[in-house]
Enzyme design. Structure first.
Site, PDB file in Angstrom:
ATOM      1  N   GLY A   1       0.840  -1.197   0.000  1.00 22.42           N
ATOM      2  CA  GLY A   1       0.000   0.000   0.000  1.00 22.42           C
ATOM      3  C   GLY A   1       0.874   1.246   0.000  1.00 22.42           C
TER       4      GLY A   1
ATOM      5  NE  ARG B   1      -1.854   6.654  -4.426  1.00 18.56           N
ATOM      6  CZ  ARG B   1      -2.745   6.657  -3.453  1.00 18.56           C
ATOM      7  NH1 ARG B   1      -3.269   5.529  -3.041  1.00 18.56           N
ATOM      8  NH2 ARG B   1      -3.150   7.791  -2.911  1.00 18.56           N
TER       9      ARG B   1
ATOM     10  CD  GLU C   1       1.569   6.533  11.391  1.00 15.01           C
ATOM     11  OE1 GLU C   1       2.414   5.636  11.398  1.00 15.01           O
ATOM     12  OE2 GLU C   1       1.678   7.567  12.083  1.00 15.01           O
TER      13      GLU C   1
ATOM     14  CD  GLU D   1      -4.353  12.624   4.308  1.00 15.85           C
ATOM     15  OE1 GLU D   1      -4.652  13.438   3.422  1.00 15.85           O
ATOM     16  OE2 GLU D   1      -4.863  11.487   4.389  1.00 15.85           O
TER      17      GLU D   1
ATOM     18  CE  LYS E   1      -5.937   5.639  13.274  1.00 17.80           C
ATOM     19  NZ  LYS E   1      -5.231   6.908  13.207  1.00 17.80           N
TER      20      LYS E   1
ATOM     21  CB  ALA F   1      -7.003   7.877  18.848  1.00 18.31           C
TER      22      ALA F   1
ATOM     23  CB  VAL G   1     -16.947  24.472   6.770  1.00 23.77           C
ATOM     24  CG1 VAL G   1     -15.712  23.708   6.367  1.00 23.77           C
ATOM     25  CG2 VAL G   1     -18.021  24.317   5.762  1.00 23.77           C
TER      26      VAL G   1
ATOM     27  CB  CYS H   1      -9.434   8.527   8.803  1.00 20.93           C
ATOM     28  SG  CYS H   1      -8.280   7.688   7.698  1.00 20.93           S
TER      29      CYS H   1
ATOM     30  CG  PHE I   1      -9.320  16.451   4.445  1.00 22.09           C
ATOM     31  CD1 PHE I   1      -8.312  15.878   3.680  1.00 22.09           C
ATOM     32  CD2 PHE I   1      -9.255  16.327   5.824  1.00 22.09           C
ATOM     33  CE1 PHE I   1      -7.255  15.206   4.293  1.00 22.09           C
ATOM     34  CE2 PHE I   1      -8.216  15.652   6.443  1.00 22.09           C
ATOM     35  CZ  PHE I   1      -7.212  15.092   5.675  1.00 22.09           C
TER      36      PHE I   1
HETATM   37  P1  NAD Z   1      -4.728   5.091   0.267  1.00 19.98           P
HETATM   38  O1  NAD Z   1      -5.977   4.772  -0.449  1.00 19.98           O
HETATM   39  O2  NAD Z   1      -4.047   6.407   0.048  1.00 19.98           O
HETATM   40  O3  NAD Z   1      -3.614   3.960  -0.049  1.00 19.98           O
HETATM   41  C1  NAD Z   1      -3.881   2.598  -0.026  1.00 19.98           C
HETATM   42  C2  NAD Z   1      -3.116   1.943  -1.174  1.00 19.98           C
HETATM   43  O4  NAD Z   1      -3.220   0.523  -1.047  1.00 19.98           O
HETATM   44  C3  NAD Z   1      -3.662   2.274  -2.560  1.00 19.98           C
HETATM   45  O5  NAD Z   1      -2.650   2.889  -3.332  1.00 19.98           O
HETATM   46  C4  NAD Z   1      -4.092   0.913  -3.140  1.00 19.98           C
HETATM   47  O6  NAD Z   1      -3.848   0.782  -4.523  1.00 19.98           O
HETATM   48  C5  NAD Z   1      -3.207  -0.037  -2.349  1.00 19.98           C
HETATM   49  N1  NAD Z   1      -3.714  -1.408  -2.308  1.00 19.98           N
HETATM   50  C6  NAD Z   1      -4.961  -1.843  -2.000  1.00 19.98           C
HETATM   51  N2  NAD Z   1      -5.012  -3.191  -2.039  1.00 19.98           N
HETATM   52  C7  NAD Z   1      -3.770  -3.616  -2.371  1.00 19.98           C
HETATM   53  C8  NAD Z   1      -3.196  -4.903  -2.548  1.00 19.98           C
HETATM   54  N3  NAD Z   1      -3.920  -6.011  -2.363  1.00 19.98           N
HETATM   55  N4  NAD Z   1      -1.903  -4.987  -2.902  1.00 19.98           N
HETATM   56  C9  NAD Z   1      -1.164  -3.871  -3.075  1.00 19.98           C
HETATM   57  N5  NAD Z   1      -1.647  -2.627  -2.901  1.00 19.98           N
HETATM   58  C10 NAD Z   1      -2.933  -2.502  -2.555  1.00 19.98           C
HETATM   59  O7  NAD Z   1      -5.040   4.902   1.818  1.00 19.98           O
HETATM   60  P2  NAD Z   1      -4.332   5.625   3.051  1.00 19.98           P
HETATM   61  O8  NAD Z   1      -4.906   6.989   3.255  1.00 19.98           O
HETATM   62  O9  NAD Z   1      -2.856   5.472   2.930  1.00 19.98           O
HETATM   63  O10 NAD Z   1      -4.869   4.731   4.258  1.00 19.98           O
HETATM   64  C11 NAD Z   1      -4.407   3.419   4.451  1.00 19.98           C
HETATM   65  C12 NAD Z   1      -4.870   2.942   5.808  1.00 19.98           C
HETATM   66  O11 NAD Z   1      -4.277   3.749   6.838  1.00 19.98           O
HETATM   67  C13 NAD Z   1      -6.377   3.013   6.048  1.00 19.98           C
HETATM   68  O12 NAD Z   1      -6.769   1.928   6.846  1.00 19.98           O
HETATM   69  C14 NAD Z   1      -6.544   4.302   6.846  1.00 19.98           C
HETATM   70  O13 NAD Z   1      -7.677   4.267   7.664  1.00 19.98           O
HETATM   71  C15 NAD Z   1      -5.286   4.321   7.680  1.00 19.98           C
HETATM   72  N6  NAD Z   1      -4.836   5.647   8.085  1.00 19.98           N
HETATM   73  C16 NAD Z   1      -4.856   6.679   7.205  1.00 19.98           C
HETATM   74  C17 NAD Z   1      -4.367   7.925   7.589  1.00 19.98           C
HETATM   75  C18 NAD Z   1      -4.353   9.091   6.643  1.00 19.98           C
HETATM   76  O14 NAD Z   1      -4.020  10.178   7.079  1.00 19.98           O
HETATM   77  N7  NAD Z   1      -4.687   8.935   5.381  1.00 19.98           N
HETATM   78  C19 NAD Z   1      -3.809   8.093   8.866  1.00 19.98           C
HETATM   79  C20 NAD Z   1      -3.796   7.003   9.733  1.00 19.98           C
HETATM   80  C21 NAD Z   1      -4.304   5.788   9.333  1.00 19.98           C
HETATM   81  C1  UGA Z   2      -6.871  12.441  11.625  1.00 23.37           C
HETATM   82  C2  UGA Z   2      -6.212  12.346  12.998  1.00 23.37           C
HETATM   83  O1  UGA Z   2      -5.905  13.666  13.452  1.00 23.37           O
HETATM   84  C3  UGA Z   2      -4.930  11.516  12.931  1.00 23.37           C
HETATM   85  O2  UGA Z   2      -4.385  11.364  14.228  1.00 23.37           O
HETATM   86  C4  UGA Z   2      -5.277  10.141  12.355  1.00 23.37           C
HETATM   87  O3  UGA Z   2      -4.098   9.367  12.226  1.00 23.37           O
HETATM   88  C5  UGA Z   2      -5.921  10.302  11.003  1.00 23.37           C
HETATM   89  O4  UGA Z   2      -7.115  11.126  11.140  1.00 23.37           O
HETATM   90  C6  UGA Z   2      -6.397   9.018  10.407  1.00 23.37           C
HETATM   91  O5  UGA Z   2      -6.598   8.049  11.088  1.00 23.37           O
HETATM   92  O6  UGA Z   2      -6.588   9.077   9.192  1.00 23.37           O
HETATM   93  P1  UGA Z   2      -6.460  13.846   9.424  1.00 23.37           P
HETATM   94  O7  UGA Z   2      -7.847  13.414   9.085  1.00 23.37           O
HETATM   95  O8  UGA Z   2      -5.403  13.633   8.422  1.00 23.37           O
HETATM   96  O9  UGA Z   2      -5.977  13.115  10.759  1.00 23.37           O
HETATM   97  O10 UGA Z   2      -6.445  15.413   9.780  1.00 23.37           O
HETATM   98  P2  UGA Z   2      -6.996  16.231  11.043  1.00 23.37           P
HETATM   99  O11 UGA Z   2      -6.024  17.274  11.364  1.00 23.37           O
HETATM  100  O12 UGA Z   2      -7.411  15.349  12.142  1.00 23.37           O
HETATM  101  O13 UGA Z   2      -8.286  16.939  10.443  1.00 23.37           O
HETATM  102  C7  UGA Z   2      -9.446  16.220  10.113  1.00 23.37           C
HETATM  103  C8  UGA Z   2     -10.558  17.186   9.762  1.00 23.37           C
HETATM  104  O14 UGA Z   2     -10.996  17.895  10.922  1.00 23.37           O
HETATM  105  C9  UGA Z   2     -10.146  18.260   8.762  1.00 23.37           C
HETATM  106  O15 UGA Z   2     -11.190  18.505   7.869  1.00 23.37           O
HETATM  107  C10 UGA Z   2      -9.870  19.466   9.639  1.00 23.37           C
HETATM  108  O16 UGA Z   2     -10.008  20.669   8.960  1.00 23.37           O
HETATM  109  C11 UGA Z   2     -10.944  19.297  10.693  1.00 23.37           C
HETATM  110  N1  UGA Z   2     -10.632  19.972  11.970  1.00 23.37           N
HETATM  111  C12 UGA Z   2      -9.531  19.597  12.672  1.00 23.37           C
HETATM  112  C13 UGA Z   2     -11.472  20.946  12.447  1.00 23.37           C
HETATM  113  O17 UGA Z   2     -12.492  21.282  11.826  1.00 23.37           O
HETATM  114  N2  UGA Z   2     -11.172  21.550  13.645  1.00 23.37           N
HETATM  115  C14 UGA Z   2     -10.090  21.203  14.372  1.00 23.37           C
HETATM  116  O18 UGA Z   2      -9.886  21.791  15.467  1.00 23.37           O
HETATM  117  C15 UGA Z   2      -9.250  20.203  13.872  1.00 23.37           C
END
Ligand code: NAD
Ligand code: UGA
Length: 463
Positions: A9, A39, A161, A165, A221, A224, A271, A277, A339
């Site tokens: 991934g 990608r 994680e 972002e 997770k 949180a 907003v 997530c 976002f």
């Molecule tokens: P993403 O969609 O950006 O990336 C996932 C990748 O996995 C894609 O590129 C997809 O093509 C690849 N994939 C799917 N199935 C596959 C397979 N069988 N073999 C190889 N590649 C494969 O997703 P993301 O935002 O990186 O999130 C990944 C996970 O991490 C999710 O569970 C999400 O909830 C978690 N997470 C995301 C964030 C975040 O900020 N985006 C933060 C913490 C946790």
């Molecule tokens: C969130 C968590 O903050 C991370 O810890 C977690 O790892 C991640 O989700 C995940 O599991 O994907 P993320 O969604 O990337 O991270 O960004 P945030 O900073 O949390 O913002 C999320 C949304 O809430 C955004 O639209 C942001 O603008 C909004 N937000 C955030 C508010 O409206 N007010 C705030 O005070 C903070």
């Protein structure tokens, strides 16, 4: 000591996380694999502006480590075979079909990874859940891995994680904590936990590395994210009361944030939250609670989502109401599509809902975001509306640069809090617009008295 890692991934988590692990562990070969060729090509692009993920500080690390000890590839089997430790970092979206549709996490990609590891691995592996997963997913992964015909031992760890972002690199370099869930009662489990801890210890102090059982880690997770999203829905709920009472939400947030038990972070009224997530993970939590017959618990967390939906539609409705109850044929400038600031990610962005609402009201939308591509903006709208593609194209215009966007506009709507929107010359902008000129500040980033002084009709959140 681990010498070879594979991460399945190459997304918003896999890419940045592995880049930092590679940076801090020059002795480990880190291979990030994905089925998406486009990608992987983008991760390998010479021009670093073309990386698939925009994060401040990421391009510099990629430039330094790529093809040194950090590799991006579509050769999934080969990478699995070579690695001693495999991170599963694939997407876990909300299910769109069948049992649990619209709520449960779709684990098909995770399951596919487990099956592939089981069939390909010929040496012992530590398999690490990096994706966000429902509590007890590790038992599913375990039972699939057990089917391996190759006499291989697998140890499963959960290592969720917590990066956000826009600040991913800083969050990875300076984490509040690293959570490792594993089978700490068995020698094999202890060794696996120690092996993963060693990797983090190269830059994270031991007191920040927490070990729990695997179920606590998986559930922490989701917990949180639920708590974080709940804070936003709570402050947004209060913003509606502020608007009805002349209290000011920024002042209220400041006042309550001074209480050390509450703290001042994550109290910015907006907003509405977006991102891939928060909504997905809370829906997943609600579904888990329902599955255990805990309906009151499910209802409690569901409210966080309901309040967020309310906040988005409340803001959109307000735009129409303030503009004399009609935006039909009016030019509205939407500033921001991501976002949140400092990312090119628009998944579940509030901008999508607000744009759709305004399009339904027959507004002409002119959209600018510094990092989200025009193609992505168009795709987001296309996917979320029933309006045919050709008709949609006549209702929106997307800009690469904000230079001419304000000409003859009736209103500006700020949806993302990009820093550059604070520094625009609003005196000049106002002169280009139709009068009365409106600014709807969905992020409270402008100074209301300065903007009003210029002659705008200013509407923020919770004030
Ligand atoms: P993403 O969609 O950006 O990336 C996932 C990748 O996995 C894609 O590129 C997809 O093509 C690849 N994939 C799917 N199935 C596959 C397979 N069988 N073999 C190889 N590649 C494969 O997703 P993301 O935002 O990186 O999130 C990944 C996970 O991490 C999710 O569970 C999400 O909830 C978690 N997470 C995301 C964030 C975040 O900020 N985006 C933060 C913490 C946790
Ligand atoms: C969130 C968590 O903050 C991370 O810890 C977690 O790892 C991640 O989700 C995940 O599991 O994907 P993320 O969604 O990337 O991270 O960004 P945030 O900073 O949390 O913002 C999320 C949304 O809430 C955004 O639209 C942001 O603008 C909004 N937000 C955030 C508010 O409206 N007010 C705030 O005070 C903070």
């Amino acid at each position: 000591m681990i010498k070879s890692i594979c991460c399945i991934g190459a997304g918003y988590v896999g890419g940045p996380t592995m880049a930092v692990i590679a940076l801090k562990n020059p002795h480990i070969k880190v291979t990030v694999v994905d089925v998406n060729q486009e990608r992987i090509n983008a991760w390998n692009a010479q021009n670093l502006d073309k990386l698939p993920v925009y994060e401040p500080g990421l391009a510099e690390i990629i430039a330094q480590m790529r093809n040194v000890n950090l590799f991006f590839s579509t050769q999934v089997n080969e990478a699995i075979q070579q690695a001693e430790m495999i991170f599963i970092s694939v997407n876990t979206p909300t299910k769109t079909y069948g049992l649990g549709k619209g709520m449960a996490a779709d684990l098909k990609y995770v399951e596919l990874c487990a099956r592939q590891i089981a069939s390909v691995a010929t040496t012992n592996k530590i398999v690490v859940e990096k994706s966000t997963l429902p509590v007890r997913t590790a038992s599913t992964i375990k039972s699939i891995l057990k089917q391996s015909q190759n006499n291989v031992q697998f140890e499963i760890l959960s290592n969720p994680e917590f990066l956000a972002e826009g600040t991913a690199i800083n969050d990875l370099l300076n984490p509040d904590r690293v959570l490792i869930g594993g089978d700490y009662h068995t020698p094999e489990g202890k060794n696996a936990i120690a092996a993963l801890s060693e990797i983090y210890k190269n830059w994270v102090t031991t007191d920040k590395i927490i070990t729990t059982n695997i179920w606590s880690s998986e559930l922490s997770k989701l917990t949180a994210n639920a708590f974080l999203a709940q804070r936003i829905s709570s402050i947004n709920a209060m913003s509606a009361i502020c608007e009805a009472t002349e209290a000011n939400i920024d002042e209220v947030a400041f006042a309550i944030g001074k209480d050390s038990r509450i703290g001042d972070k994550f109290l910015k009224a907006s907003v509405g939250f977006g991102g891939s997530c928060f909504q997905k993970d809370i829906l997943n939590l609600v579904y888990i609670a329902q599955t255990f017959g805990l309906n009151e618990v499910a209802d409690y967390w569901q409210q966080v989502i309901s309040m967020n939906n309310y906040q988005k539609s409340r803001f959109a409705r307000k735009i129409v109401q303030e503009m004399f109850n009609t935006v039909s044929g009016k030019k509205i400038v939407l500033l921001g599509w991501a976002f949140k600031k400092d990312t090119n990610d628009s998944r579940e962005s509030a901008a999508i809902d607000i744009a759709n609402y305004l399009i339904e009201e027959q507004a002409e939308l002119h959209i600018y975001d510094p990092k989200v591509t025009a193609q992505q903006i168009f795709t987001d709208l296309e996917k979320s509306t029933t309006i045919p593609q050709e008709e949609l194209a006549t209702k929106i215009k997307i800009y690469n640069h904000p230079d001419t966007i304000f000409q003859q506009a009736h209103a500006i709507v700020i949806v993302t809090e990009w820093d550059q929107f604070k520094t625009f010359n609003y005196t000049n902008i106002k002169k280009q617009m139709q009068q009365p000129a409106f600014i709807f500040d969905g992020r409270n980033i402008l100074n209301p008295s300065e903007i009003t002084q210029i002659g705008f009709h200013y509407i923020g959140i919770g004030k």
